[in-house]
Design an enzyme around this catalytic site. Structure first.
Site, PDB file in Angstrom:
ATOM      1  N   HIS A  18       0.819  -1.211   0.000  1.00  0.00           N
ATOM      2  CA  HIS A  18       0.000   0.000   0.000  1.00  0.00           C
ATOM      3  C   HIS A  18       0.859   1.272   0.000  1.00  0.00           C
ATOM      4  O   HIS A  18       0.451   2.293  -0.550  1.00  0.00           O
ATOM      5  CB  HIS A  18      -0.976  -0.028   1.184  1.00  0.00           C
ATOM      6  N   HIS A  41      -7.480  -7.748  -8.329  1.00  0.00           N
ATOM      7  CA  HIS A  41      -7.797  -8.688  -7.234  1.00  0.00           C
ATOM      8  C   HIS A  41      -8.070  -7.828  -6.006  1.00  0.00           C
ATOM      9  O   HIS A  41      -7.210  -7.670  -5.131  1.00  0.00           O
ATOM     10  CB  HIS A  41      -6.632  -9.644  -6.984  1.00  0.00           C
ATOM     11  N   SER A  98      -7.034  -2.095  -0.728  1.00  0.00           N
ATOM     12  CA  SER A  98      -6.609  -1.265  -1.871  1.00  0.00           C
ATOM     13  C   SER A  98      -7.770  -0.496  -2.514  1.00  0.00           C
ATOM     14  O   SER A  98      -7.572   0.651  -2.936  1.00  0.00           O
ATOM     15  CB  SER A  98      -5.850  -2.099  -2.901  1.00  0.00           C
ATOM     16  N   GLU A 116     -13.146  -8.435  -8.473  1.00  0.00           N
ATOM     17  CA  GLU A 116     -12.997  -9.399  -7.374  1.00  0.00           C
ATOM     18  C   GLU A 116     -13.835 -10.630  -7.714  1.00  0.00           C
ATOM     19  O   GLU A 116     -14.977 -10.506  -8.135  1.00  0.00           O
ATOM     20  CB  GLU A 116     -13.448  -8.731  -6.060  1.00  0.00           C
ATOM     21  N   GLY A 142      -9.859 -11.481 -12.405  1.00  0.00           N
ATOM     22  CA  GLY A 142      -9.030 -10.289 -12.588  1.00  0.00           C
ATOM     23  C   GLY A 142      -8.202 -10.340 -13.865  1.00  0.00           C
ATOM     24  O   GLY A 142      -7.962  -9.303 -14.502  1.00  0.00           O
ATOM     25  N   ASP A 162      -2.735  -8.220  -7.520  1.00  0.00           N
ATOM     26  CA  ASP A 162      -2.416  -8.667  -6.150  1.00  0.00           C
ATOM     27  C   ASP A 162      -3.147  -9.983  -5.855  1.00  0.00           C
ATOM     28  O   ASP A 162      -4.049 -10.021  -5.020  1.00  0.00           O
ATOM     29  CB  ASP A 162      -2.848  -7.547  -5.186  1.00  0.00           C
TER      30      ASP A 162
HETATM   31  C1  SAM Z   1      -4.407 -10.492  -1.582  1.00  0.00           C
HETATM   32  S1  SAM Z   1      -6.134 -10.302  -1.690  1.00  0.00           S
HETATM   33  C2  SAM Z   1      -6.348  -8.676  -2.278  1.00  0.00           C
HETATM   34  C3  SAM Z   1      -5.982  -7.592  -1.345  1.00  0.00           C
HETATM   35  C4  SAM Z   1      -6.208  -6.193  -1.873  1.00  0.00           C
HETATM   36  N1  SAM Z   1      -5.655  -6.026  -3.215  1.00  0.00           N
HETATM   37  C5  SAM Z   1      -5.606  -5.149  -0.965  1.00  0.00           C
HETATM   38  O1  SAM Z   1      -4.458  -4.721  -1.199  1.00  0.00           O
HETATM   39  O2  SAM Z   1      -6.274  -4.723  -0.027  1.00  0.00           O
HETATM   40  C6  SAM Z   1      -6.540 -11.246  -3.116  1.00  0.00           C
HETATM   41  C7  SAM Z   1      -8.002 -11.181  -3.519  1.00  0.00           C
HETATM   42  O3  SAM Z   1      -8.142 -11.784  -4.806  1.00  0.00           O
HETATM   43  C8  SAM Z   1      -9.389 -12.451  -4.873  1.00  0.00           C
HETATM   44  N2  SAM Z   1      -9.284 -13.373  -6.010  1.00  0.00           N
HETATM   45  C9  SAM Z   1      -8.811 -14.638  -6.048  1.00  0.00           C
HETATM   46  N3  SAM Z   1      -8.776 -15.098  -7.315  1.00  0.00           N
HETATM   47  C10 SAM Z   1      -9.213 -14.088  -8.106  1.00  0.00           C
HETATM   48  C11 SAM Z   1      -9.363 -13.928  -9.510  1.00  0.00           C
HETATM   49  N4  SAM Z   1      -9.070 -14.904 -10.360  1.00  0.00           N
HETATM   50  N5  SAM Z   1      -9.813 -12.743  -9.971  1.00  0.00           N
HETATM   51  C12 SAM Z   1     -10.125 -11.726  -9.118  1.00  0.00           C
HETATM   52  N6  SAM Z   1     -10.003 -11.825  -7.781  1.00  0.00           N
HETATM   53  C13 SAM Z   1      -9.541 -12.981  -7.279  1.00  0.00           C
HETATM   54  C14 SAM Z   1      -9.529 -13.047  -3.495  1.00  0.00           C
HETATM   55  O4  SAM Z   1     -10.899 -13.310  -3.200  1.00  0.00           O
HETATM   56  C15 SAM Z   1      -8.950 -11.951  -2.606  1.00  0.00           C
HETATM   57  O5  SAM Z   1      -9.960 -11.071  -2.168  1.00  0.00           O
END
Ligand code: SAM
Length: 282
Positions: A18, A41, A98, A116, A142, A162
């Site tokens: 961040h 993500h 994020s 997401e 994503g 991410d």
């Molecule tokens: C590490 S977390 C994200 C944290 C966020 N970017 C932050 O910095 O606050 C990863 C997220 O990706 C989601 N996710 C998993 N596979 C995904 C995909 N193929 N496409 C989009 N989101 C996905 C998960 O549900 C999770 O919420």
């Protein structure tokens, strides 16, 4: 998919990621022209740090809560602390994800898309963030969104990738999706997060990025545990492609401050360096 970011929200990796994200958002605002931010993500808007999941893992306590207690006055972390609403002597009740940090940085001329896969998380983003017409949230993959929405009409902006790294193929999928996106939009700022578990795994990740032969890659690694210590996550890696002016120096200082505030005594390191040059040799 089992991954739930509530267990990890506000850990040192979130902090590192961040801090880099906020620097890039601020840099985009040095020009009047509007920009586009794609968070592929996204997770949710805010994480309740009193929730049983967050309490059980203790990751925020050892991450952002400790950082606030140790380094609140640090000049390099000033913008970060103000974005997360840190107060002297107060524990944070919640931690912004994020999407919340991006939404807060947007001006009327800027736009964002949060993607997401988990419907409950996406709905939380919609509930928690006031979109004011400039933000869309989409339940989708994503990587598919990178294909569908880049390049943006603004022709300036950033992409945060991410993923949760639950699948062994995640790095491969990310590099593939990034490579495709970069070919279509080579001037975008891309921030890609990766875990650091051991020295050899870290070198292998760097080598995979380098093999893409894409110029202007800045690697920003921060470890707070010894490599190879078997502690799961030893460090946090962020690859920034087309980093804004000043990012190298800023991240070196900011990561230095984070390391000083929360690393185990004598453990870990900060490495902020160019992985690839300004131009690739033919
Ligand atoms: C590490 S977390 C994200 C944290 C966020 N970017 C932050 O910095 O606050 C990863 C997220 O990706 C989601 N996710 C998993 N596979 C995904 C995909 N193929 N496409 C989009 N989101 C996905 C998960 O549900 C999770 O919420």
């Amino acid at each position: 998919m089992n991954y739930r970011h509530i267990y990890h929200a506000g850990n040192f990796a979130d902090v590192a990621k961040h801090v880099g994200l906020l620097y890039c958002l601020q840099a985009l605002k040095r020009k009047e022209a509007g920009f586009f931010a794609l968070d592929s993500h996204a997770g949710r808007g805010f994480y309740d740090l009193q929730a049983p999941e967050a309490q059980k893992s203790g990751e925020a306590d050892r991450g952002v809560q400790r950082l606030v207690a140790e380094t609140l006055g640090n000049e390099f972390l000033r913008d970060y602390f103000s974005a997360i609403r840190a107060r002297r002597g107060k524990r944070l009740p919640r931690y912004p994800g994020s999407p919340a940090l991006i939404a807060q940085a947007l001006r009327p001329q800027d736009r964002a898309l949060f993607v997401e896969l988990m419907p409950a998380e996406a709905r939380a983003v919609e509930r928690e963030i006031d979109s004011q017409g400039r933000i869309r949230t989409q339940i989708d993959d994503g990587y598919a969104a990178l294909k569908a929405f880049l390049p943006p009409e603004e022709r300036r902006g950033l992409v945060l990738i991410d993923p949760p790294y639950e699948s062994l193929d995640e790095l491969k999928m990310m590099l593939q999706a990034f490579g495709d996106a970069y070919r279509r939009w080579p001037s975008g700022i891309y921030l890609m997060w990766y875990p650091i578990r051991s020295a050899s795994q870290r070198s292998a990740v760097h080598a995979r990025f380098e093999a893409l032969r894409i110029p202007k890659m800045l690697l920003a690694d921060l470890a707070i545990h010894p490599d190879d210590a078997g502690l799961g996550l030893a460090g946090s890696g962020l690859m920034i492609v087309n980093p804004p002016y000043g990012a190298d120096e800023f991240l070196r200082d900011a990561y230095g401050a984070i390391h000083e505030g929360i690393a185990a005594p004598g453990a870990g390191y900060v490495e902020v360096t160019r992985l690839t040059p300004e131009r690739m040799a033919q």
